[in-house]
Design an enzyme around this catalytic site. Structure first.
Site, PDB file in Angstrom:
ATOM      1  N   SER A   1       0.798  -1.224   0.000  1.00  0.00           N
ATOM      2  CA  SER A   1       0.000   0.000   0.000  1.00  0.00           C
ATOM      3  C   SER A   1       0.830   1.273   0.000  1.00  0.00           C
ATOM      4  O   SER A   1       0.334   2.337  -0.367  1.00  0.00           O
ATOM      5  CB  SER A   1      -0.938   0.032   1.214  1.00  0.00           C
ATOM      6  OG  SER A   1      -0.200  -0.070   2.428  1.00  0.00           O
TER       7      SER A   1
ATOM      8  N   ASP B   1      -3.621   8.244   7.743  1.00  0.00           N
ATOM      9  CA  ASP B   1      -4.508   7.392   8.524  1.00  0.00           C
ATOM     10  C   ASP B   1      -3.654   6.711   9.593  1.00  0.00           C
ATOM     11  O   ASP B   1      -2.546   7.168   9.875  1.00  0.00           O
ATOM     12  CB  ASP B   1      -5.282   6.398   7.633  1.00  0.00           C
ATOM     13  CG  ASP B   1      -4.370   5.482   6.813  1.00  0.00           C
ATOM     14  OD1 ASP B   1      -3.189   5.313   7.188  1.00  0.00           O
ATOM     15  OD2 ASP B   1      -4.847   4.916   5.806  1.00  0.00           O
TER      16      ASP B   1
ATOM     17  N   HIS C   1      -0.642   4.894   7.097  1.00  0.00           N
ATOM     18  CA  HIS C   1       0.045   5.430   5.924  1.00  0.00           C
ATOM     19  C   HIS C   1       0.418   6.904   6.071  1.00  0.00           C
ATOM     20  O   HIS C   1      -0.317   7.674   6.681  1.00  0.00           O
ATOM     21  CB  HIS C   1      -0.833   5.249   4.681  1.00  0.00           C
ATOM     22  CG  HIS C   1      -1.272   3.830   4.492  1.00  0.00           C
ATOM     23  ND1 HIS C   1      -2.507   3.379   4.936  1.00  0.00           N
ATOM     24  CD2 HIS C   1      -0.647   2.771   3.934  1.00  0.00           C
ATOM     25  CE1 HIS C   1      -2.622   2.089   4.647  1.00  0.00           C
ATOM     26  NE2 HIS C   1      -1.506   1.698   4.042  1.00  0.00           N
TER      27      HIS C   1
END
Length: 373
Positions: free
Chosen positions: A53, A347, A350
């Site tokens: 991610s 978040d 990340h």
């Protein structure tokens, strides 16, 4: 092509980040970095990206998995406020790197079938949020494994050969910059959350197991023509807000980093440097430029010396409470902080766009070493 073949003994001789829940810059105006900043370096034809991610610009949009981010508030600071599938409020570190080396402003996901030939020529990302080097890790989240990312790269080459010819395709690959960023999910999601691997491997054994799979992946890139490869180490995993929340004695009052997780990252990174150094030494004569890319140090500096970067918060993210939310838990109904540029994390897992930009700056010296003459 020669095989990268290290025995376990030789490997040890060279030894010295997301849970199951998974532009703001330093200045007020966008920071422009152009190909001129990489002047004097070997021209880069394309950027090809593999991993999780941290470098997925939206491949998970096109597969059946709950781990997506193609909805607001993700992307709220991206061009036209579009949520692309990046796990950020804006651009990723790899987008800034692609711009720095002069190939494009943002790296698109390979699985986007609308990409033009010209867009494909300058590189794509094959990354998938939630994946890892351990083959078990992508199965947990039903995402794209590193091996399947490599297969997609082979498919990419075949498509390009049909479009522009074999010779031009080989030239693109030869002069491309390859970036690999994964591993955090192997430890945070897999080893430290599920009992399966812990029953079989001690932590040092699991580090070795993960790096064996990393080595096999790099061998695959080498076999497919990759020569200029940057491999990103692990971040200080114990400082991820979600890790702090789940492993602190009091998640509300004790928001310091969990050193057990960060120590694992340090051990992993130390061994990874040795492995990559040995590979570079062995393959230098064949044109290899393989380099370790450190994000642990820069991230720790941002969190311990945040004032010099304008950061005010590092133990929680900008979205929601910032303590646990990521992916579908960070959604259009979530509270969002007023100024993401004051946060290290977007978040609970990340980094913000600003952090991504600062990381890209920190990585420039190793990028330069990979693409230099």
């Amino acid at each position: 092509m020669p095989r990268i073949n290290f025995s376990q003994k030789n490997l040890f001789e060279y030894y010295p980040w997301y849970l199951c829940l998974f532009g703001i810059f330093v200045f007020q105006a966008p920071v422009k970095c152009t190909a001129d900043e990489a002047a004097g370096k070997t021209p880069v034809s394309a950027v090809f990206i593999f991993g999780d991610s941290t470098v997925d610009p939206g491949n998970n949009n096109y597969i059946t998995t709950p781990f997506k981010s193609n909805f607001l508030p993700y992307g709220k600071d991206f061009l036209n406020h579009i949520p692309t599938g990046r796990f950020s409020n804006g651009l990723l570190t790899t987008d800034f790197i692609a711009k720095y080396v002069g190939v494009k402003d943002a790296v698109p996901p390979y699985l986007d079938s609308s990409l033009s030939t010209e867009e494909l020529k300058t590189g794509v990302s094959f990354a998938s949020a939630g994946t890892g080097f351990d083959p078990l890790t992508p199965k947990i989240s039903n995402v794209i494994s590193l091996q399947n990312q490599l297969e997609n790269f082979k498919e990419y080459k075949a498509k390009m050969e049909e479009k522009i010819g074999k010779g031009e395709t080989e030239g693109i690959v030869k002069n491309a910059l390859f970036l690999v960023s994964a591993g955090t999910n192997d430890f945070v999601v897999n080893y430290n959350t599920l009992p399966i691997r812990r029953r079989t491997y001690t932590l040092p054994e699991y580090i070795h197991f993960v790096q064996q799979h990393l080595q096999e992946f790099l061998q695959g890139l080498w076999d497919e023509g990759g020569r200029r490869i940057g491999v990103v180490g692990l971040p200080p995993m114990g400082c991820l807000p979600v890790v702090i929340t789940l492993h602190s004695n009091n998640a509300f009052t004790e928001r310091g980093c969990i050193d057990l997780f960060s120590a694992t990252a340090r051990d992993y990174n130390s061994q990874l440097q040795g492995l990559l150094g040995a590979m570079q030494l062995k393959l230098a004569a064949q044109g290899a430029r393989i380099a370790y890319q450190d994000i642990y140090g820069p991230l720790m500096d941002m969190m311990t010396q945040g004032n010099k970067y304008g950061f005010e918060e590092f133990s929680s993210g900008c979205c929601g409470t910032g303590m646990l939310e990521a992916s579908f838990m960070c959604n259009p109904k979530s509270y969002v902080c007023r100024d993401p540029s004051k946060y290290v994390f977007w978040d609970a897992i990340h980094p913000t766009e600003k952090t991504g930009y600062l990381l890209s700056q920190a990585l420039r010296p190793t990028i330069d070493s990979i693409i230099s003459n």
